[in-house]
Every structure is written in structure tokens, then in C-alpha cells.
Design a protein around this motif. Structure first.
Motif, PDB file in Angstrom:
ATOM      1  N   VAL A   1       0.839  -1.205   0.000  1.00 52.18           N
ATOM      2  CA  VAL A   1       0.000   0.000   0.000  1.00 52.18           C
ATOM      3  C   VAL A   1       0.871   1.252   0.000  1.00 52.18           C
ATOM      4  O   VAL A   1       0.619   2.215  -0.731  1.00 52.18           O
ATOM      5  N   ALA A   2       1.937   1.229   0.803  1.00 46.39           N
ATOM      6  CA  ALA A   2       2.837   2.385   0.860  1.00 46.39           C
ATOM      7  C   ALA A   2       3.555   2.613  -0.461  1.00 46.39           C
ATOM      8  O   ALA A   2       3.986   3.737  -0.760  1.00 46.39           O
ATOM      9  N   ASP A   3       3.669   1.549  -1.268  1.00 44.94           N
ATOM     10  CA  ASP A   3       4.324   1.674  -2.564  1.00 44.94           C
ATOM     11  C   ASP A   3       3.328   1.954  -3.678  1.00 44.94           C
ATOM     12  O   ASP A   3       3.616   1.721  -4.850  1.00 44.94           O
ATOM     13  N   GLY A   4       2.151   2.447  -3.331  1.00 43.48           N
ATOM     14  CA  GLY A   4       1.219   2.930  -4.341  1.00 43.48           C
ATOM     15  C   GLY A   4       0.153   1.966  -4.775  1.00 43.48           C
ATOM     16  O   GLY A   4      -0.546   2.229  -5.763  1.00 43.48           O
ATOM     17  N   CYS A   5      -0.035   0.832  -4.064  1.00 42.04           N
ATOM     18  CA  CYS A   5      -1.071  -0.129  -4.455  1.00 42.04           C
ATOM     19  C   CYS A   5      -2.406   0.252  -3.819  1.00 42.04           C
ATOM     20  O   CYS A   5      -2.463   0.581  -2.629  1.00 42.04           O
ATOM     21  N   PRO A   6      -3.487   0.190  -4.583  1.00 44.62           N
ATOM     22  CA  PRO A   6      -4.807   0.414  -3.983  1.00 44.62           C
ATOM     23  C   PRO A   6      -5.195  -0.787  -3.134  1.00 44.62           C
ATOM     24  O   PRO A   6      -4.588  -1.856  -3.223  1.00 44.62           O
ATOM     25  N   THR A   7      -6.219  -0.632  -2.347  1.00 43.10           N
ATOM     26  CA  THR A   7      -6.671  -1.733  -1.504  1.00 43.10           C
ATOM     27  C   THR A   7      -8.174  -1.656  -1.322  1.00 43.10           C
ATOM     28  O   THR A   7      -8.785  -0.588  -1.417  1.00 43.10           O
ATOM     29  N   GLY A   8      -8.781  -2.801  -1.103  1.00 44.83           N
ATOM     30  CA  GLY A   8     -10.221  -2.865  -0.889  1.00 44.83           C
ATOM     31  C   GLY A   8     -10.596  -4.244  -0.406  1.00 44.83           C
ATOM     32  O   GLY A   8      -9.740  -5.046  -0.031  1.00 44.83           O
ATOM     33  N   ASP A   9     -11.887  -4.543  -0.428  1.00 44.94           N
ATOM     34  CA  ASP A   9     -12.376  -5.832   0.037  1.00 44.94           C
ATOM     35  C   ASP A   9     -12.413  -6.814  -1.132  1.00 44.94           C
ATOM     36  O   ASP A   9     -12.831  -6.470  -2.237  1.00 44.94           O
ATOM     37  N   TYR A  10     -11.980  -8.042  -0.855  1.00 45.94           N
ATOM     38  CA  TYR A  10     -11.841  -9.043  -1.911  1.00 45.94           C
ATOM     39  C   TYR A  10     -13.160  -9.310  -2.635  1.00 45.94           C
ATOM     40  O   TYR A  10     -13.177  -9.544  -3.848  1.00 45.94           O
ATOM     41  N   ALA A  11     -14.272  -9.282  -1.913  1.00 43.74           N
ATOM     42  CA  ALA A  11     -15.575  -9.507  -2.546  1.00 43.74           C
ATOM     43  C   ALA A  11     -16.328  -8.202  -2.758  1.00 43.74           C
ATOM     44  O   ALA A  11     -16.825  -7.926  -3.849  1.00 43.74           O
ATOM     45  N   GLY A  12     -16.421  -7.379  -1.718  1.00 39.92           N
ATOM     46  CA  GLY A  12     -17.240  -6.179  -1.790  1.00 39.92           C
ATOM     47  C   GLY A  12     -16.718  -5.106  -2.716  1.00 39.92           C
ATOM     48  O   GLY A  12     -17.478  -4.250  -3.186  1.00 39.92           O
ATOM     49  N   SER A  13     -15.410  -5.119  -3.028  1.00 37.43           N
ATOM     50  CA  SER A  13     -14.820  -4.066  -3.855  1.00 37.43           C
ATOM     51  C   SER A  13     -14.534  -4.518  -5.286  1.00 37.43           C
ATOM     52  O   SER A  13     -13.861  -3.815  -6.026  1.00 37.43           O
ATOM     53  N   VAL A  14     -15.047  -5.677  -5.665  1.00 39.39           N
ATOM     54  CA  VAL A  14     -14.797  -6.204  -7.006  1.00 39.39           C
ATOM     55  C   VAL A  14     -16.133  -6.484  -7.689  1.00 39.39           C
ATOM     56  O   VAL A  14     -17.021  -7.125  -7.104  1.00 39.39           O
ATOM     57  N   ARG A  15     -16.265  -6.018  -8.916  1.00 39.35           N
ATOM     58  CA  ARG A  15     -17.489  -6.217  -9.687  1.00 39.35           C
ATOM     59  C   ARG A  15     -17.365  -7.526 -10.464  1.00 39.35           C
ATOM     60  O   ARG A  15     -16.847  -7.587 -11.569  1.00 39.35           O
ATOM     61  N   TRP A  16     -17.842  -8.604  -9.846  1.00 42.65           N
ATOM     62  CA  TRP A  16     -17.739  -9.938 -10.431  1.00 42.65           C
ATOM     63  C   TRP A  16     -18.948 -10.241 -11.318  1.00 42.65           C
ATOM     64  O   TRP A  16     -20.089  -9.944 -10.952  1.00 42.65           O
ATOM     65  N   PHE A  17     -18.698 -10.894 -12.461  1.00 39.71           N
ATOM     66  CA  PHE A  17     -19.771 -11.366 -13.339  1.00 39.71           C
ATOM     67  C   PHE A  17     -19.540 -12.853 -13.618  1.00 39.71           C
ATOM     68  O   PHE A  17     -18.478 -13.243 -14.107  1.00 39.71           O
ATOM     69  N   PHE A  18     -20.540 -13.677 -13.320  1.00 35.76           N
ATOM     70  CA  PHE A  18     -20.504 -15.095 -13.661  1.00 35.76           C
ATOM     71  C   PHE A  18     -21.688 -15.406 -14.560  1.00 35.76           C
ATOM     72  O   PHE A  18     -22.813 -14.966 -14.294  1.00 35.76           O
ATOM     73  N   ASN A  19     -21.431 -16.150 -15.636  1.00 34.84           N
ATOM     74  CA  ASN A  19     -22.467 -16.446 -16.630  1.00 34.84           C
ATOM     75  C   ASN A  19     -23.121 -15.163 -17.138  1.00 34.84           C
ATOM     76  O   ASN A  19     -24.317 -15.137 -17.453  1.00 34.84           O
ATOM     77  N   GLY A  20     -22.317 -14.109 -17.208  1.00 38.64           N
ATOM     78  CA  GLY A  20     -22.782 -12.840 -17.741  1.00 38.64           C
ATOM     79  C   GLY A  20     -23.608 -12.009 -16.791  1.00 38.64           C
ATOM     80  O   GLY A  20     -24.114 -10.947 -17.170  1.00 38.64           O
ATOM     81  N   LYS A  21     -23.759 -12.448 -15.533  1.00 40.83           N
ATOM     82  CA  LYS A  21     -24.624 -11.739 -14.584  1.00 40.83           C
ATOM     83  C   LYS A  21     -23.819 -11.281 -13.373  1.00 40.83           C
ATOM     84  O   LYS A  21     -22.932 -11.989 -12.912  1.00 40.83           O
ATOM     85  N   PRO A  22     -24.141 -10.088 -12.840  1.00 41.95           N
ATOM     86  CA  PRO A  22     -23.380  -9.576 -11.690  1.00 41.95           C
ATOM     87  C   PRO A  22     -23.762 -10.273 -10.397  1.00 41.95           C
ATOM     88  O   PRO A  22     -24.926 -10.586 -10.160  1.00 41.95           O
ATOM     89  N   LEU A  23     -22.764 -10.535  -9.578  1.00 39.25           N
ATOM     90  CA  LEU A  23     -23.021 -11.103  -8.266  1.00 39.25           C
ATOM     91  C   LEU A  23     -23.456 -10.013  -7.298  1.00 39.25           C
ATOM     92  O   LEU A  23     -22.929  -8.897  -7.316  1.00 39.25           O
ATOM     93  N   ARG A  24     -24.400 -10.357  -6.436  1.00 36.53           N
ATOM     94  CA  ARG A  24     -24.705  -9.487  -5.296  1.00 36.53           C
ATOM     95  C   ARG A  24     -23.597  -9.682  -4.277  1.00 36.53           C
ATOM     96  O   ARG A  24     -23.155 -10.805  -4.031  1.00 36.53           O
TER      97      ARG A  24
END
Length: 458
Positions: free
Chosen positions: A78-101
Motif C-alpha cells: 500500500v505504501a508503494d502505491g497499491c490500492p486496496t479494498g475488500d476481496y468480494a465487496g470491492s470487485v465487480r464480479w460477473f458469472f455467466n454474464g450476470k453480476p453477483l450481489r
């Protein structure tokens, strides 16, 4: 007179070798890492790791192990400039073309380019007093006792200077040379049985490009990830990464590979099952050219099934199992393999290879291999044995993914398994199984209303 200093020799200086060196330094007086590249001080991609120009991801469990072995590792990124977030909550996942809740699950994701993350691991290893690097050397052969029952070191050829050879003796040799490992051939030369292998031909190709963006297409998210599926065997990983860069890897299976000319590349992106990435690229400024990579087969070397194996040698990382890289398991498996190796290290003796390989298979590789090969065999063109168990798991996984488009608790359970925090069997725990079955029942009766593409509840 004091006892003789003990040396471990690590062949290969990428993640598998670096994590192994870290745990070896706890029991050996000297740990020597040999690699054909120049490692110390290297900042950008290196020749010996062609995937270094492409997407780089470490699952939740891998980051946990890295933090355990190198306290403060995540904060350093993080100190070297990497962003950070939650593995599930901060990623817009699509499976079979549909977004996960989704919802935050409390596990950190830290997107970083491959060279930056590898450099941070390597620099922490460099700080270990017992470790030294022998760079710009080809590994010519393993060296064994006269009866070939024990490996005692390796012969290396220097790529600079006079090009001479030397033998580096060691009490333990660890092969971390990746999927191109020559250990099976060397063992055959010493009279050992052929190493059994499992191969699955996926004919994967991907292309990566980096950008600068004026607009924020994520709306607070870290990444947009539409996953390939049988009806649309194309996928992508579009993510923020270190120092404000944006990284896009687009892939296709079974020979359906992205082109590397800019116009063709954008057309491939436009064909993805979701429009989000193509729309974001309207304001993108490429900062490099599209770079391809071809990955024909996944590979598992079944060392745990060998009837004979020499003492003084163990193998780790991709040299044992090379997974489909779009599932990002390799780095985490390398880290977990180091913990397995640690359990078998003793101050007064080398590990028993048979016990190590059995433990590695059962505690690390089996679950990861089964999960990814089950998904790969869901593509009709991928050759392989689709047993009743595989077909059942494929059907169950499709129910889980469908339920996750409506139920964030199912998404959380799925992401914990995908992130290798929980075993895949955790998806069949009663509470999760009930949610999956309720979701299937609602869809079968048609009682569930169509949901918009939500990012997270509320």
C-alpha cells in the motif's frame, strides 16, 4: 569442533523459490537461490518470468501467508502505491454474464503489477541473513551420490564471465523452476520411474495492456471481472493497480485468443458479455502495446504417486502443479507449499520426500486442482474425463453462481472458497446449501423478480 553448517539450495527465484527460501532460513545455516536472471535490484519484468507483463493476483489466503511470513507485507504494498479494498465487496464480479450481489467479507485485496509484488517478496527475502543469491546461472543437472539414492546438489553454468560450470553442494535441494522443470528428465536419467502427469488442454490465450484513465469507471470498486463461461468463452480482468495504472487482461479459451493489434483488441473487448470495460476504454490512454501469452495445457506432476524418489530433493510451486492462470491460484499455492515444507523441516535431517509430497497433495493441491479442472471441463471443447462426480460438481457450482446473483451471503461463501480461505466443501455447509437450494427453487417457480446490476446491498 562445531557441527557442520547446513545448506539448502533453491533452484529458481520466483514466488515458489522465494517463499521456500523464507521457511528454509529457519532451519538451514545457508540458503542459496540460483536463477538464470538477474534478480537483486530488478524493478521491471524479467525474461525468466514471461507472465510478469500480465495480470498478477494473490488470493486472500496467499496474502495471509505472505503477511505471516513477512509481517507488514500488505502495508508495504500500500505504501508503494497499491490500492486496496475488500476481496468480494470491492470487485465487480460477473458469472455467466450476470453480476453477483456482494458485501464486504473483511478480507483484503491489494492489486499490484507482477514485477512490483515479486520485488517486495524478494526484498524481504534478501534481508534474511542466511540467504544469498547466485544469479545469471543455468541449472545444468542435479548431482547425486554414487548409488543415486540421494541428491547432493546441482551443477550450474555461469552465463557471464568465462561461462564455466560449478557444483553447488547442499543438504537439501528444492526445485522451484516452474512448469518447465527438468527434474522429471533428470530423475529418469538416474533410473527413477517416470513422473505421472495429469494434463488438460485448455488452449488459453490472453493479451494484456496498461492504461491511464481520466474517468473512474469503477464507482469505488477495485476491479471489473467478467468470467468466461461455456456460452461465452471469453473473459477479462480490468483492475486498478499500483501508482495509478490500470491493467486489462483479456482472455479466450480453446484457441479463441485476443488479437494484439489495437483495433482488433478493442473489438475483442467489445465482444465480452458485459459492456462495462469497453465503455471505460473510451477515455483510456494506452501506455504500452498489447502483449500476448499462450498457455496450452494445465499440468499436474503426481510426485506423490512415485514408488521411488531420492532423498535430499523436494519440489514446489509450478514445478509440481501449473494451474489455469486466469484463476490466479499459482502464487497462493506457492505460499501454501512453503508452509507445507516448513512442517517437514527438521534441524537434524532433511525432509522425507514421500511424506512431503503426500501432505502437499492432500492439504494444498487436491482441492485447488479439483475446483479449477471442474470449471475447465465445463467447456465442451476441453478434453477430459467428465465423471459423475465432475458433472455433479459442475451442476452444483452453477447453482451456487446463480444464487450468488441474488444473495450476497452466497457470494461471500463462494468468494471465501475461491480465495482459498475455505475449502470448496464449505459451499455445502447446511446454511449455505439452504440458501443455494432456496435460490434454485425460486428460479424454478419463476417467483423471483429480475434484479438490476447492483454493486452491493443498499
Amino acid at each position: 569442533m562445531g557441527e557442520k553448517a547446513r545448506r539448502a539450495l533453491v533452484l529458481g527465484g520466483s514466488y515458489g523459490g522465494l517463499f521456500a527460501a523464507r521457511v528454509l532460513s529457519e532451519q538451514y545455516d545457508e540458503v542459496v537461490i540460483v536463477d538464470r536472471d538477474r534478480l537483486v535490484g530488478t524493478i521491471g519484468p524479467r525474461r525468466g518470468r514471461p507472465q510478469g507483463r500480465h495480470i498478477n493476483a494473490m488470493h486472500v489466503r496467499g496474502l495471509q501467508v505472505a503477511e505471516e511470513l513477512f509481517p507488514g507485507f500488505i502495508q508495504e504494498l500500500v505504501a508503494d502505491g497499491c490500492p486496496t479494498g475488500d476481496y468480494a465487496g470491492s470487485v465487480r464480479w460477473f458469472f455467466n454474464g450476470k453480476p453477483l450481489r456482494r458485501e464486504d467479507i473483511g478480507y483484503t485485496a491489494v492489486p499490484a503489477t507482477a514485477p512490483l509484488m515479486e520485488r517486495h517478496v524478494r526484498e524481504r527475502v534478501e534481508q534474511l541473513p542466511a540467504v544469498r543469491f547466485v544469479e545469471r546461472c543455468d541449472i545444468v543437472d542435479l548431482v547425486a551420490t554414487a548409488d543415486r539414492s540421494r541428491i547432493t546438489g546441482a551443477r550450474v553454468r555461469h552465463l557471464e564471465g568465462d561461462g564455466g560450470e560449478e557444483v553447488i553442494e547442499a543438504d537439501l535441494v528444492v526445485d522451484a523452476t516452474g512448469r518447465g522443470s527438468r527434474t522429471p528428465a533428470m530423475l529418469a536419467k538416474f533410473g527413477y520411474p517416470r513422473v505421472p502427469e495429469d494434463r488438460i488442454k485448455i488452449d488459453l490465450g490472453y493479451v494484456t495492456q496498461h492504461y491511464e484513465l481520466d474517468d473512474d469507471p469503477w464507482g469505488g470498486d477495485l476491479a471489473i471481472i467478467p468470467v468466461a463461461y461455456p456460452d461465452s468463452p471469453r473473459g477479462a480482468i480490468f483492475t486498478q493497480t499500483d501508482h495509478g495504472k490500470v491493467e486489462l487482461t483479456v482472455y479466450g479459451l480453446l484457441g479463441d485468443h485476443p488479437p494484439t493489434d489495437q483495433e482488433g483488441f478493442y473489438a475483442f473487448v467489445k465482444s465480452l458479455c458485459v459492456p462495462d470495460i469497453h465503455e471505460a476504454l473510451r477515455s483510456a490512454r494506452p501506455i504500452d502495446e498489447p502483449v500476448p501469452f499462450h498457455y496450452p495445457v494445465t499440468l499436474r506432476r503426481r510426485y506423490e504417486r512415485m514408488s521411488r524418489f531420492p532423498a535430499g530433493l523436494v519440489i514446489t510451486g509450478d514445478a509440481v502443479t501449473s494451474f489455469n492462470p486466469v484463476y490466479a491460484q499459482g502464487m497462493t499455492v506457492a505460499a501454501l507449499s512453503a508452509l507445507t515444507l516448513r512442517r517437514h523441516l527438521r534441524r537434524d535431517s532433511a525432509p522425507d520426500p514421500a511424506a512431503y509430497f503426500q501432505d502437499l497433495a492432500s492439504s494444498v493441491i487436491d482441492a485447488a486442482w479439483e475446483m479449477t479442472t471442474t470449471v475447465d471441463l465445463g467447456f465442451a471443447g476441453v478434453p477430459g474425463d467428465r465423471s459423475m462426480k465432475v458433472r455433479f460438481l459442475q451442476r452444483f457450482l452453477s447453482l451456487v453462481q446463480a444464487a450468488a446473483t441474488q444473495d450476497p451471503k452466497v457470494t461471500t461463501a463462494y468468494m471465501r472458497a475461491a480465495g482459498m480461505v475455505d475449502p470448496p466443501q464449505a459451499l455445502m455447509r447446511p446454511a449455505t446449501l439452504l440458501r443455494v437450494l432456496v435460490g434454485a427453487l425460486k428460479r424454478s417457480t419463476g417467483s423471483q423478480a429480475r434484479q438490476p446490476a447492483l454493486t452491493r446491498p443498499g
